[in-house]
Design a protein around this motif. Sequence first.
Motif, PDB file in Angstrom:
ATOM      1  N   THR A 171      -9.150  -0.904   3.532  1.00 39.33           N
ATOM      2  CA  THR A 171      -7.956  -1.477   2.916  1.00 39.33           C
ATOM      3  C   THR A 171      -8.301  -2.842   2.352  1.00 39.33           C
ATOM      4  O   THR A 171      -9.266  -3.489   2.786  1.00 39.33           O
ATOM      5  N   GLY A 211       0.806  -1.219   0.000  1.00 43.52           N
ATOM      6  CA  GLY A 211       0.000   0.000   0.000  1.00 43.52           C
ATOM      7  C   GLY A 211       0.836   1.265   0.000  1.00 43.52           C
ATOM      8  O   GLY A 211       0.355   2.325  -0.389  1.00 43.52           O
ATOM      9  N   ARG A 249      -3.291   0.005   0.185  1.00 45.50           N
ATOM     10  CA  ARG A 249      -3.377   1.323   0.814  1.00 45.50           C
ATOM     11  C   ARG A 249      -4.687   1.464   1.586  1.00 45.50           C
ATOM     12  O   ARG A 249      -5.689   0.797   1.286  1.00 45.50           O
ATOM     13  N   ILE A 250      -4.687   2.319   2.578  1.00 50.22           N
ATOM     14  CA  ILE A 250      -5.883   2.608   3.374  1.00 50.22           C
ATOM     15  C   ILE A 250      -6.466   3.929   2.872  1.00 50.22           C
ATOM     16  O   ILE A 250      -5.818   4.978   2.979  1.00 50.22           O
ATOM     17  N   ASP A 276      -4.031  -0.574  -4.472  1.00 52.52           N
ATOM     18  CA  ASP A 276      -5.053  -1.192  -3.635  1.00 52.52           C
ATOM     19  C   ASP A 276      -4.824  -2.681  -3.433  1.00 52.52           C
ATOM     20  O   ASP A 276      -5.048  -3.218  -2.350  1.00 52.52           O
TER      21      ASP A 276
END
Length: 482
Positions: A445, A404, A427-428, A409
Motif C-alpha cells: 500500500t 484506497g 489500496r492494498i 493508489d
Amino acid sequence: MSERVFLLPDLGEGLTEAEIVQWRVAVGDIVTVDQTVVEVETAKAVVDVPCPYAGRVVALHGAEGEARPVGQPLITVAEPVADGAGAGATEPAGHAVYREEERAGSGNVLIGYGTGHGGSRRRRRSRLAPAAHAPGATAPAAGAAHAGPVSRPAASPAPVLAAPVPDTAPAVPALVISPIVRRLAREHGVDLSTLRGSGPGGVVRRADVEAAAGALADAARAGTAGSAARLAVVPDLPAASPAQPAGQVGLAQDVVIPLTGIRKAIADKLSRSRREIPEVTIWVDADATALLETRAAINAAHPDRPVSILALLARICLSGLRRYPQLNARVDTEGQRIIQSAGVHLGIAAQTDRGLVVPVLRDADRLTTAELAAELAATTAAARAGELPPARLTGGSFTLNNYGVFGVDGSTPIINHPEAALLGVGRIVDKPWVVDGQLAVRKVTQLSLTFDHRVCDGGVAGGFLRHVADCVEQPALLIAAV
C-alpha cells in the motif's frame, strides 16, 4: 388566539443558516410541544427541528429548498383560547391537552436533540387525521400537490405558505424514513407520493427512488417525459438566443447544481485550507502483508468483535502522534501561536450520498483497539445515514483518509482546516517486493502524509510517516511503542 413565532434556533458550531428539506406539518395542523415540525439540512447534517409551542399552525415561513438564517421566523403557532376568553368563546376538543403541555413549557431547542421532553416522534400527530378536532383546518398529505389546488403568495425572502383548500380525498403520503432518500428524490424530481415502497410496511427505499429517476431519464430521452422530469437545467444556448420553447427536447442542456448545504461547506473549507495552509505531501510504499495477517489473527481469536484494517491504521496513527505530537495541532493565526491538542480527536473521512464528511472520534487515544473498531464502524454508518449531529463533525485534531476504497493508489489530499496534518492510505494490492534479498509477491500500500509546514519541518513529518510505515510492516512494533 394569541400567536407565537418560533425562530430558527442557534445551530451551534458556527452554523448560521439551514436549508428547509421538508415540512412535517401544514397550515391548520394542531401541534404539540416538542413535535417535529420541519426537517432542515445544515452544512453538517440533516436534522429534525421540534417546536417548543403547542397550538394550531398559522404560518410556515420558508419553502422547501429555501435557506433560512438563524434567528429568523420558522413557524407561527396560535395558542388555544382558554375557556371563557370571550363572549361565546369555545375551546375545540383536545385543546386542554395542548394548553397543559404549553404551561409545562419546553427546554432550549437544540437541533438533533429535541427540546428537553423527548419522545416527540411518539407524540407526532398524523397529517391525515380528521379535521373534526380543528374546525376549518385541513391536514394535507406530503403529496398535497395532487390533492387539490393550493393558494400560494408570490415569492419573497420569507414566503408564508397558505392553507390548502380542503379535499375530500387527500393523497396518502409516502412512507419515507431516510432523509437521504427524500433528498435524492428532490434532486432527481421524483414525486414520492407516486411511489410504492419496496421496504417493510411500504417504506420507500433508495433503490425505489433510483428506479423512478431512471424511468424519468429514459422517458426524457424518448421525448415523452414532458414536464415530469423536473431537473433544474439551463439551455445550452447563446446569451442572446431566446429561451428554449416549453416542452422542446433533444437539445444539449447544462445541469445546474446549486452550491448549497454540505457541498458549499466543503467548498468553503477546502478553499480556505488551500489559501491559508502551506501544505506539503510526502509518501512511502509499505508492505502490508503482516498487517493483514495480524488482523486475521485478531478476528480469529475474537470473532464477536471484528477489527477492521481502518481500525488498525487508526491505532498506528495514534501511536505515531504520541511520538510526534507536533502533528496533532492547529495554528491560531490571530493569536500567532501553535496549539497542540491534549487529546487526539481523530477525524475519519467518509464519503456519503451528501458529500464528503469527517466525523470525529473524541479522545480516540483513550480507546482500546476493540473499542476503536466498534466506534469507527458505528460512526461511519451514522455519517452515511445522515444521523450525526453537527457537534460530531467538528473539532478534529488529525484526520485519517482511506482513499484506497476508491481503487486508487495515491493522493495529495487537502488538509481538513484547521488541522495540521492528514494521513492518506491507498489500496492494498499484490506487487513484487524484495524480502530478505529475494523477490516475492506481497500486499503493498502507499501511505501519504500531508502536513502544515508551519507546525513542523520535514524531519518531524518524515519521522511520523516512517513510524507509521514501520508499524504497517511490523505490527509488533505497536507493542514496543506503548
